[in-house]
Design a protein around this motif. Structure first.
Motif, PDB file in Angstrom:
ATOM      1  N   TYR A 181       0.823  -1.207   0.000  1.00  0.00           N
ATOM      2  CA  TYR A 181       0.000   0.000   0.000  1.00  0.00           C
ATOM      3  C   TYR A 181       0.859   1.260   0.000  1.00  0.00           C
ATOM      4  O   TYR A 181       0.496   2.274  -0.606  1.00  0.00           O
ATOM      5  N   ALA A 182       2.009   1.191   0.680  1.00  0.00           N
ATOM      6  CA  ALA A 182       2.909   2.351   0.677  1.00  0.00           C
ATOM      7  C   ALA A 182       3.427   2.628  -0.729  1.00  0.00           C
ATOM      8  O   ALA A 182       3.468   3.781  -1.177  1.00  0.00           O
ATOM      9  N   GLN A 183       3.805   1.590  -1.445  1.00  0.00           N
ATOM     10  CA  GLN A 183       4.294   1.766  -2.811  1.00  0.00           C
ATOM     11  C   GLN A 183       3.191   2.244  -3.748  1.00  0.00           C
ATOM     12  O   GLN A 183       3.438   3.030  -4.656  1.00  0.00           O
ATOM     13  N   GLN A 184       1.984   1.757  -3.510  1.00  0.00           N
ATOM     14  CA  GLN A 184       0.849   2.210  -4.316  1.00  0.00           C
ATOM     15  C   GLN A 184       0.608   3.707  -4.115  1.00  0.00           C
ATOM     16  O   GLN A 184       0.364   4.455  -5.075  1.00  0.00           O
ATOM     17  N   LEU A 185       0.680   4.154  -2.866  1.00  0.00           N
ATOM     18  CA  LEU A 185       0.524   5.584  -2.576  1.00  0.00           C
ATOM     19  C   LEU A 185       1.631   6.409  -3.219  1.00  0.00           C
ATOM     20  O   LEU A 185       1.373   7.471  -3.800  1.00  0.00           O
ATOM     21  N   TYR A 186       2.863   5.905  -3.093  1.00  0.00           N
ATOM     22  CA  TYR A 186       3.991   6.643  -3.670  1.00  0.00           C
ATOM     23  C   TYR A 186       3.850   6.748  -5.191  1.00  0.00           C
ATOM     24  O   TYR A 186       4.237   7.753  -5.786  1.00  0.00           O
ATOM     25  N   GLY A 187       3.279   5.735  -5.812  1.00  0.00           N
ATOM     26  CA  GLY A 187       3.104   5.749  -7.263  1.00  0.00           C
ATOM     27  C   GLY A 187       2.125   6.800  -7.737  1.00  0.00           C
ATOM     28  O   GLY A 187       2.146   7.186  -8.914  1.00  0.00           O
TER      29      GLY A 187
END
Length: 230
Positions: A181-187
């Protein structure tokens, strides 16, 4: 500039991955524990063939990075058409299953080293006592391995924490855990510091809580032996 509402929304989104991270840890550890006990038992039998196979497995999984193991187990089987056409493909194409399998196999290798080291550290007098009672090797191991596991508990609690932190790599194979989820947000937001900082705080808090309870468990399990030593 600090934006409380934005950071709060980040925290809520990333928190969705906490149950997945915890379940990956629990499932991986349960499988790993069973495998480690089996491998420890096989190593303790002193059979060249089984010991050689177990030592090869341990070397492979302790000598290569966990990230590579995730990639090989998730992406590797798809390179073989006979696997793709087999019933096993339903499992091997599932990212969550592959993540659990990777964590379990990796942890089992390290846990086997811990448990077998504890078995080898058992005082000779205890082996001799079992022999004096007429117990064979297998019967002796059934008695002494549980004793060895208690002695290995302090080291094994560290392994539990390492497995939880290792779940962060599951996001590299599309599992939506805390890091997923953190990587999804950063994307979408490209706000690296708060996003990954919040993810790190979640890992820190959970490992802190787990460490506290594991140390309590360790003290209770080893209390009798510590009293004897005093």
């Amino acid at each position: 500039m600090f934006d409380f509402e934005t950071y709060q929304s980040y925290a809520k989104v990333i928190a969705q991955g906490i149950p997945t991270s915890i379940m990956l840890t629990i499932c991986g550890l349960l499988i790993a524990f069973v495998l480690a006990i089996l491998f420890t038992f096989l190593l303790s039998l002193k059979n060249r063939v089984t010991s050689g196979l177990v030592n090869t497995y341990v070397t492979l999984f302790t000598g290569t990075p966990l990230l590579i193991q995730f990639f090989l187990i998730y992406y590797g089987p798809g390179q073989f058409q006979w696997i793709v056409n087999s019933p096993a493909w339903d499992l091997l194409s599932n990212a969550w299953f592959c993540a659990v399998l990777t964590l379990a196999l990796n942890s089992a290798a390290y846990s086997t080293q811990l448990f077998y080291g504890a078995v080898k550290a058992i005082p000779a007098a205890q082996w001799e006592g079992c022999a004096a009672l007429g117990l064979n090797r297998i019967q002796t191991l059934r008695i002494l391995i549980p004793y060895a596991l208690k002695r290995a508990l302090p080291s094994y609690t560290n392994e539990i924490i390492l497995v939880f932190k290792g779940t962060s790599l599951a996001s590299t194979i599309t599992v939506m855990d805390i890091m997923g989820y953190a990587q999804q947000l950063y994307g979408t937001d490209y706000d690296a510091l708060p996003i990954y900082g919040i993810a790190g705080i979640y890992y820190l808090v959970i490992t802190g809580i787990a460490t506290f309870f594991l140390r309590k468990l360790e003290n209770n399990v080893l209390k009798f032996e510590r009293v004897q030593e005093v």
